[in-house]
Design an enzyme around this catalytic site. Structure first.
Site, short mmCIF file in Angstrom:
data_model
loop_
_atom_site.label_atom_id
_atom_site.label_comp_id
_atom_site.label_asym_id
_atom_site.label_seq_id
_atom_site.Cartn_x
_atom_site.Cartn_y
_atom_site.Cartn_z
N ALA A 161 44.54 43.37 39.45
CA ALA A 161 43.87 43.77 41.37
C ALA A 161 43.33 45.16 41.76
O ALA A 161 43.95 46.22 41.63
CB ALA A 161 45.69 43.45 42.39
N GLY A 162 42.07 44.76 42.55
CA GLY A 162 41.77 45.55 42.96
C GLY A 162 40.91 46.87 41.72
O GLY A 162 39.36 46.94 42.37
N GLU A 163 40.98 47.55 40.54
CA GLU A 163 39.99 48.19 40.31
C GLU A 163 38.61 48.26 40.08
O GLU A 163 37.85 48.46 40.12
CB GLU A 163 40.51 48.73 38.81
CG GLU A 163 42.49 49.41 39.16
CD GLU A 163 43.53 48.91 39.54
OE1 GLU A 163 43.65 47.62 39.39
OE2 GLU A 163 44.42 49.23 39.49
#
Length: 178
Positions: free
Chosen positions: A141-143
């Protein structure tokens, strides 16, 4: 991947039309672009909307829509915050960040004046669509959200100007050279 892409374009209000966009008569050309990536089994789709000053080559990223599918989200608010930060970092890299060198190969981008980053006045409107899949395990999640902004922005610049930029950052001299 298809569901993630559809979530982004639906949130953006994407209307089917040819690209590049029809030429505008004014000094500002508007465009939109899309990009999709997969990282750590997560899917991230970005729609970017830009305005390009045809005289100066200055690009303003006006709006970013990000759909993020990362399986089960244990903390959706935390995921949203992580995705927002990484999208902003991806926009900054696309628009400003570049390591420069002197003729001897020494790095010349040593401070904030010589290595610019995205600043608050230039932040685009940012919309995040999180796709929760409680039947799956949590994924990355996110990167991964740092990856598609440059491609979506480059596609939006093409849509606005008919010029394909394949090297970033998308600074005015590169836009005008194209």
């Amino acid at each position: 991947a298809a569901e993630c892409l559809k979530a982004a374009v639906d949130k953006a209000g994407w209307q089917k039309r040819p690209s590049p966009a029809p030429s505008s008569s004014g000094n500002i050309a508007k465009g939109r672009g899309v990009a999709l990536t997969q990282r750590s089994n997560s899917y991230i789709a970005i729609v970017a909307e830009v305005e390009v000053n045809k005289t100066t080559g200055q690009v303003a990223v006006k709006r970013i829509i990000c759909a993020h599918d990362c399986g089960l989200m244990v903390n959706p608010d935390g995921v949203k915050n992580q995705v927002e930060g990484n999208v902003i970092q991806g926009v900054s890299r696309a628009m400003y960040e570049e390591v420069t060198f002197d003729t001897n190969g020494g790095v010349t981008s040593l401070d904030w004046a010589t290595y610019p980053i995205l600043r608050f006045p230039d932040l685009p409107e940012l919309e995040i669509v999180l796709i929760n899949r409680p039947e799956m395990q949590p994924l990355g999640a996110g990167e991964g959200a740092t990856i598609p902004p440059p491609a979506a922005i480059a596609n939006a610049i093409f849509d606005a100007t008919g010029v394909r930029l394949r090297e970033g950052p998308f600074i005015p001299k590169r836009v005008l050279a194209g």
